[in-house]
Design a protein around this motif. Structure first.
Motif, PDB file in Angstrom:
ATOM      1  N   PHE A   1      23.837  39.172  29.236  1.00 30.01           N
ATOM      2  CA  PHE A   1      22.387  39.348  29.078  1.00 30.01           C
ATOM      3  C   PHE A   1      21.608  38.244  29.787  1.00 30.01           C
ATOM      4  CE2 PHE A   1      24.255  41.582  25.486  1.00 30.01           C
ATOM      5  CZ  PHE A   1      23.576  42.787  25.514  1.00 30.01           C
ATOM      6  N   GLY A   2      22.297  37.470  30.610  1.00 31.38           N
ATOM      7  CA  GLY A   2      21.618  36.426  31.358  1.00 31.38           C
ATOM      8  C   GLY A   2      21.199  35.237  30.521  1.00 31.38           C
ATOM      9  N   PHE A   3      21.777  35.089  29.342  1.00 31.37           N
ATOM     10  CA  PHE A   3      21.410  33.964  28.472  1.00 31.37           C
ATOM     11  C   PHE A   3      22.327  32.785  28.765  1.00 31.37           C
ATOM     12  CE2 PHE A   3      21.631  31.519  24.493  1.00 31.37           C
ATOM     13  CZ  PHE A   3      20.282  31.261  24.305  1.00 31.37           C
ATOM     14  N   ASP A   4      21.865  31.909  29.605  1.00 27.64           N
ATOM     15  CA  ASP A   4      22.595  30.683  29.956  1.00 27.64           C
ATOM     16  C   ASP A   4      21.564  29.632  30.346  1.00 27.64           C
ATOM     17  OD1 ASP A   4      24.496  28.831  30.574  1.00 27.64           O
ATOM     18  OD2 ASP A   4      25.164  29.793  32.427  1.00 27.64           O
ATOM     19  N   PRO A   5      20.802  29.127  29.367  1.00 24.31           N
ATOM     20  CA  PRO A   5      19.688  28.203  29.692  1.00 24.31           C
ATOM     21  C   PRO A   5      20.142  26.920  30.375  1.00 24.31           C
ATOM     22  CG  PRO A   5      20.127  28.245  27.327  1.00 24.31           C
ATOM     23  CD  PRO A   5      20.927  29.359  27.923  1.00 24.31           C
ATOM     24  N   LEU A   6      21.367  26.478  30.125  1.00 26.42           N
ATOM     25  CA  LEU A   6      21.874  25.257  30.756  1.00 26.42           C
ATOM     26  C   LEU A   6      22.624  25.543  32.051  1.00 26.42           C
ATOM     27  CD1 LEU A   6      23.153  23.354  27.588  1.00 26.42           C
ATOM     28  CD2 LEU A   6      20.938  23.162  28.733  1.00 26.42           C
ATOM     29  N   ASN A   7      22.702  26.816  32.429  1.00 25.73           N
ATOM     30  CA  ASN A   7      23.387  27.227  33.663  1.00 25.73           C
ATOM     31  C   ASN A   7      24.827  26.714  33.716  1.00 25.73           C
ATOM     32  OD1 ASN A   7      23.515  28.580  36.148  1.00 25.73           O
ATOM     33  ND2 ASN A   7      22.940  26.745  37.293  1.00 25.73           N
ATOM     34  N   LEU A   8      25.511  26.831  32.595  1.00 26.79           N
ATOM     35  CA  LEU A   8      26.889  26.351  32.533  1.00 26.79           C
ATOM     36  C   LEU A   8      27.827  27.230  33.356  1.00 26.79           C
ATOM     37  CD1 LEU A   8      27.073  25.454  28.726  1.00 26.79           C
ATOM     38  CD2 LEU A   8      26.694  23.913  30.674  1.00 26.79           C
ATOM     39  N   MET A   9      27.622  28.552  33.271  1.00 26.57           N
ATOM     40  CA  MET A   9      28.505  29.461  34.008  1.00 26.57           C
ATOM     41  C   MET A   9      28.241  29.414  35.506  1.00 26.57           C
ATOM     42  SD  MET A   9      30.591  30.970  31.907  1.00 26.57           S
ATOM     43  CE  MET A   9      31.093  32.520  32.659  1.00 26.57           C
ATOM     44  N   GLY A  10      27.004  29.108  35.883  1.00 25.43           N
ATOM     45  CA  GLY A  10      26.665  29.074  37.303  1.00 25.43           C
ATOM     46  C   GLY A  10      27.339  27.943  38.054  1.00 25.43           C
ATOM     47  N   LYS A  11      27.781  26.925  37.346  1.00 21.58           N
ATOM     48  CA  LYS A  11      28.426  25.773  37.985  1.00 21.58           C
ATOM     49  C   LYS A  11      29.933  25.947  38.117  1.00 21.58           C
ATOM     50  CE  LYS A  11      24.951  22.731  35.917  1.00 21.58           C
ATOM     51  NZ  LYS A  11      24.718  21.588  34.993  1.00 21.58           N
ATOM     52  N   LEU A  12      30.460  27.027  37.579  1.00 17.79           N
ATOM     53  CA  LEU A  12      31.914  27.207  37.556  1.00 17.79           C
ATOM     54  C   LEU A  12      32.380  28.106  38.690  1.00 17.79           C
ATOM     55  CD1 LEU A  12      32.406  27.801  33.718  1.00 17.79           C
ATOM     56  CD2 LEU A  12      32.586  25.639  34.964  1.00 17.79           C
ATOM     57  N   SER A  13      33.651  27.936  39.060  1.00 20.21           N
ATOM     58  CA  SER A  13      34.265  28.830  40.036  1.00 20.21           C
ATOM     59  C   SER A  13      34.593  30.162  39.370  1.00 20.21           C
ATOM     60  CB  SER A  13      35.542  28.191  40.601  1.00 20.21           C
ATOM     61  OG  SER A  13      36.497  27.995  39.569  1.00 20.21           O
ATOM     62  N   GLU A  14      35.002  31.118  40.177  1.00 23.28           N
ATOM     63  CA  GLU A  14      35.301  32.449  39.632  1.00 23.28           C
ATOM     64  C   GLU A  14      36.472  32.400  38.660  1.00 23.28           C
ATOM     65  OE1 GLU A  14      33.690  35.290  39.881  1.00 23.28           O
ATOM     66  OE2 GLU A  14      32.137  34.246  41.031  1.00 23.28           O
ATOM     67  N   ASP A  15      37.476  31.590  38.973  1.00 23.87           N
ATOM     68  CA  ASP A  15      38.629  31.474  38.067  1.00 23.87           C
ATOM     69  C   ASP A  15      38.216  30.848  36.742  1.00 23.87           C
ATOM     70  OD1 ASP A  15      40.269  32.605  39.958  1.00 23.87           O
ATOM     71  OD2 ASP A  15      40.937  30.671  40.774  1.00 23.87           O
ATOM     72  N   LYS A  16      37.369  29.836  36.797  1.00 23.91           N
ATOM     73  CA  LYS A  16      36.900  29.196  35.571  1.00 23.91           C
ATOM     74  C   LYS A  16      36.011  30.130  34.757  1.00 23.91           C
ATOM     75  CE  LYS A  16      38.636  25.061  35.325  1.00 23.91           C
ATOM     76  NZ  LYS A  16      39.412  24.622  34.127  1.00 23.91           N
ATOM     77  N   LYS A  17      35.234  30.944  35.441  1.00 23.73           N
ATOM     78  CA  LYS A  17      34.400  31.921  34.735  1.00 23.73           C
ATOM     79  C   LYS A  17      35.268  32.909  33.950  1.00 23.73           C
ATOM     80  CE  LYS A  17      30.358  31.864  37.796  1.00 23.73           C
ATOM     81  NZ  LYS A  17      29.535  32.645  38.752  1.00 23.73           N
ATOM     82  N   LYS A  18      36.329  33.388  34.600  1.00 19.65           N
ATOM     83  CA  LYS A  18      37.244  34.303  33.909  1.00 19.65           C
ATOM     84  C   LYS A  18      37.914  33.611  32.725  1.00 19.65           C
ATOM     85  CE  LYS A  18      38.320  37.244  37.884  1.00 19.65           C
ATOM     86  NZ  LYS A  18      39.385  37.749  38.797  1.00 19.65           N
ATOM     87  N   GLU A  19      38.240  32.337  32.902  1.00 23.45           N
ATOM     88  CA  GLU A  19      38.859  31.588  31.811  1.00 23.45           C
ATOM     89  C   GLU A  19      37.909  31.434  30.628  1.00 23.45           C
ATOM     90  OE1 GLU A  19      40.771  27.136  31.010  1.00 23.45           O
ATOM     91  OE2 GLU A  19      40.330  27.811  33.056  1.00 23.45           O
ATOM     92  N   MET A  20      36.640  31.140  30.908  1.00 20.37           N
ATOM     93  CA  MET A  20      35.649  30.987  29.837  1.00 20.37           C
ATOM     94  C   MET A  20      35.383  32.330  29.144  1.00 20.37           C
ATOM     95  SD  MET A  20      34.993  27.828  29.629  1.00 20.37           S
ATOM     96  CE  MET A  20      33.572  27.864  28.545  1.00 20.37           C
ATOM     97  N   LYS A  21      35.351  33.406  29.908  1.00 17.72           N
ATOM     98  CA  LYS A  21      35.153  34.733  29.319  1.00 17.72           C
ATOM     99  C   LYS A  21      36.335  35.100  28.416  1.00 17.72           C
ATOM    100  CE  LYS A  21      32.344  36.511  33.124  1.00 17.72           C
ATOM    101  NZ  LYS A  21      32.279  37.471  34.277  1.00 17.72           N
TER     102      LYS A  21
END
Length: 230
Positions: free
Chosen positions: A179-199
């Motif tokens: 839903f685009g809720f990332d006020p600190l832009n934490l996911m935007g600073k991560l690589s694709e592999d890290k994004k999958k890991e966080m998800k």
């Protein structure tokens, strides 16, 4: 008479020769027919090995004796666990969004239940609320009308969420649960592999929280236990 006698064997010899030829041709035709039929049912080693390997590759990792549910492929956290094959009848984006929503609510509810049991309060609170427990709070808040207000607000949130869900199922391109809720832009600073890991971490913790919340509610209501519920 001699001529007739000598001609008749000649005719019989020709007739016998033609009959023998036809018999040989029929035998050859029957042999070829039987050979073709037998070869049609004969096992093909290369083809059968490929089929066996494909079937083995399509088994579910979570339940090896069941086939792999194909609609789960490509989703984060997929281990092939769908024994009832729900994903064959309901869109996977809908199922994933529902799972994420329930997991997020369960994580918040688990933390909130334990916090209230541990004595955490947000002051000021109305008179008598500070003595409530997670078990007794429900009936008390129903009497004051607070639960009715919560039901109204959550119903409005669900109606708005349904609009975005409907658009997603119609091909809006929105990822399930995003839903685009990332006020600190934490996911935007991560690589694709890290994004999958966080998800995957969010999904795993959400699944664990749903089981854990069901467990602590059962312990608290049936046995009157508070934290740590044993």
């Amino acid at each position: 008479e001699r001529l007739s006698i000598t001609r008749k064997p000649h005719r019989n010899r020709g007739l016998n020769t033609s009959i023998s030829r036809e018999t040989k041709m029929m035998k050859a035709f029957l042999f070829l027919s039987l050979f073709a039929a037998a070869s049609a049912f004969a096992p093909a080693k290369i083809g059968s090995s490929r089929v066996v390997s494909q079937l083995a590759a399509e088994k579910s990792p979570a339940i090896p004796f069941l086939p792999y549910p194909p609609n789960l492929k490509g989703y984060v956290g997929d281990v092939g666990f769908d024994p009832l094959r729900v994903s064959d009848y309901i869109p996977m984006d809908y199922l994933r969004e529902s799972e994420l929503k329930h997991g997020r609510i369960a994580m918040a509810a688990f933390a909130g239940w334990i916090a209230v049991d541990a004595g955490v309060r947000v002051f000021p609170v109305p008179e008598g609320w500070s003595e409530l427990t997670p078990v007794t709070a429900h009936d008390a808040l129903v009497k004051t009308g607070t639960m009715g207000q919560l039901l109204l607000f959550f119903s409005l949130a669900e109606m708005l969420a349904y609009i975005s869900l409907s658009q997603m199922l119609q091909g809006s391109g929105r990822e399930a649960g995003a839903f685009g809720f990332d006020p600190l832009n934490l996911m935007g600073k991560l690589s694709e592999d890290k994004k999958k890991e966080m998800k995957l971490k969010e999904l795993t913790n959400g699944r664990a929280a749903m089981l854990a919340f069901a467990g602590i509610v059962t312990q608290a209501v049936l046995y009157g236990k508070s934290f740590p519920y044993f």
